[in-house]
Design an enzyme around this catalytic site. Structure first.
Site, PDB file in Angstrom:
ATOM      1  N   SER A  64       0.423  -7.150   2.663  1.00  0.00           N
ATOM      2  CA  SER A  64      -1.067  -7.632   2.818  1.00  0.00           C
ATOM      3  C   SER A  64      -0.962  -8.961   3.750  1.00  0.00           C
ATOM      4  O   SER A  64      -0.078  -8.743   4.537  1.00  0.00           O
ATOM      5  CB  SER A  64      -1.321  -8.008   1.331  1.00  0.00           C
ATOM      6  OG  SER A  64      -2.810  -8.463   1.367  1.00  0.00           O
ATOM      7  N   GLY A  66      -0.362 -12.251   3.546  1.00  0.00           N
ATOM      8  CA  GLY A  66       0.866 -13.151   3.485  1.00  0.00           C
ATOM      9  C   GLY A  66       1.848 -12.549   4.154  1.00  0.00           C
ATOM     10  O   GLY A  66       2.691 -13.178   4.973  1.00  0.00           O
ATOM     11  N   GLU A  67       2.171 -11.396   3.643  1.00  0.00           N
ATOM     12  CA  GLU A  67       3.442 -10.791   4.179  1.00  0.00           C
ATOM     13  C   GLU A  67       3.372 -10.266   5.493  1.00  0.00           C
ATOM     14  O   GLU A  67       4.332 -10.674   6.552  1.00  0.00           O
ATOM     15  CB  GLU A  67       3.626  -9.434   3.386  1.00  0.00           C
ATOM     16  CG  GLU A  67       4.073  -9.591   2.211  1.00  0.00           C
ATOM     17  CD  GLU A  67       2.941  -9.683   1.092  1.00  0.00           C
ATOM     18  OE1 GLU A  67       2.956  -9.377  -0.105  1.00  0.00           O
ATOM     19  OE2 GLU A  67       1.858  -9.723   1.611  1.00  0.00           O
ATOM     20  N   SER A  68       2.387  -9.970   6.261  1.00  0.00           N
ATOM     21  CA  SER A  68       2.207  -9.505   7.561  1.00  0.00           C
ATOM     22  C   SER A  68       2.140 -10.869   8.463  1.00  0.00           C
ATOM     23  O   SER A  68       2.709 -10.739   9.833  1.00  0.00           O
ATOM     24  CB  SER A  68       1.018  -8.688   7.738  1.00  0.00           C
ATOM     25  OG  SER A  68      -0.331  -9.359   7.285  1.00  0.00           O
ATOM     26  N   SER A  70       3.663 -13.743   7.853  1.00  0.00           N
ATOM     27  CA  SER A  70       4.988 -14.274   7.817  1.00  0.00           C
ATOM     28  C   SER A  70       6.112 -13.804   8.703  1.00  0.00           C
ATOM     29  O   SER A  70       7.176 -14.265   8.941  1.00  0.00           O
ATOM     30  CB  SER A  70       5.639 -13.961   6.219  1.00  0.00           C
ATOM     31  OG  SER A  70       6.051 -12.898   6.010  1.00  0.00           O
TER      32      SER A  70
END
Length: 235
Positions: A64, A66-68, A70
């Site tokens: 989602s 945050g992960e993308s 980061s």
């Protein structure tokens, strides 16, 4: 016994995914009607839409927003190190796709393609990997899809898990299927965990080489903001 447990768990997950594939197609159409999927790109959720560029291709997946976001510092660092490297980034939400492309530096846009990650159905995972043929794959944080990882093993694609975390609650959930957990987590040749506690839980789940590298999100650039308004808020 351990190998038997792994095979039993994997086969059960595989069979369940195949049987429920028609349901997931209906689910995707419902999501599209609620603007949670892009109708013209639903084929990507079944592994279609490949357009592999020539040369070396690194696949990165973040579930989602945050992960993308980061992984942007990681992509920028790798792009500087290898000017010929191309990137495929998969995410699971429309919002994450939009924000990723908005935050991506202009200089990197010709070298990066985005696709929505296929759902965890064996045939869809195989179709995705056969179309893109990435040279390596990087998963971010805690996105673990057993059938997709099994497809990377069949395709002999080296996999890494970065910024990895596994909460105590998630670890308890994986303990209900220890064989499946070992098979999934052992796929990664290297796991870079956020903390020592995460590293311990990841090792217990079945991950092989685990190192603690800290939180990748702290390496991200500051969020864009209006300078005058930011100054006013600080005052």
């Amino acid at each position: 016994m351990r190998r038997c447990d792994q095979e039993t768990g994997s086969l059960a997950w595989d069979a369940t995914a195949r049987l429920t594939a028609p349901f997931w197609r209906l689910h995707l159409r419902r999501r599209a009607r609620r603007n949670k999927e892009i109708p013209a790109r639903l084929q990507e959720r079944e592994g279609g839409g490949a357009a592999r560029p020539p040369g070396r291709l690194l696949w990165l997946h973040g579930a989602s927003v945050g992960e993308s976001l980061s992984i942007l510092p990681l992509i920028e660092a790798l792009a500087r190190r290898d000017p010929a490297l191309r990137f495929l980034v998969t995410t699971g939400t429309v919002t994450s796709a939009e924000l990723l492309m908005r935050r991506l530096p202009e200089t990197l846009r010709p070298r990066l393609q985005h696709r929505f990650v296929p759902l965890d159905v064996p045939d869809w995972a195989d179709r995705f990997l056969q179309g893109w043929r990435p040279d390596a794959g990087v998963f971010v944080e805690s996105e673990i899809w057993p059938n997709l990882l099994a497809a990377t093993r069949r395709a002999r694609i080296p996999m890494l898990l970065v910024n990895a975390r596994l909460s105590e609650r998630s670890a308890r959930g994986w303990r209900w299927a220890p064989g499946l957990a070992r098979e999934a987590f052992s796929t990664f040749r290297l796991v870079l965990a956020q903390s020592e506690a995460d590293a311990a839980r990841l090792r217990a789940a079945g991950a092989g080489e685990v190192r603690v590298a800290g939180n990748l999100k702290y390496a991200a650039s500051p969020l864009p903001a209006d300078a005058a308004e930011l100054a006013r808020l600080r005052r």
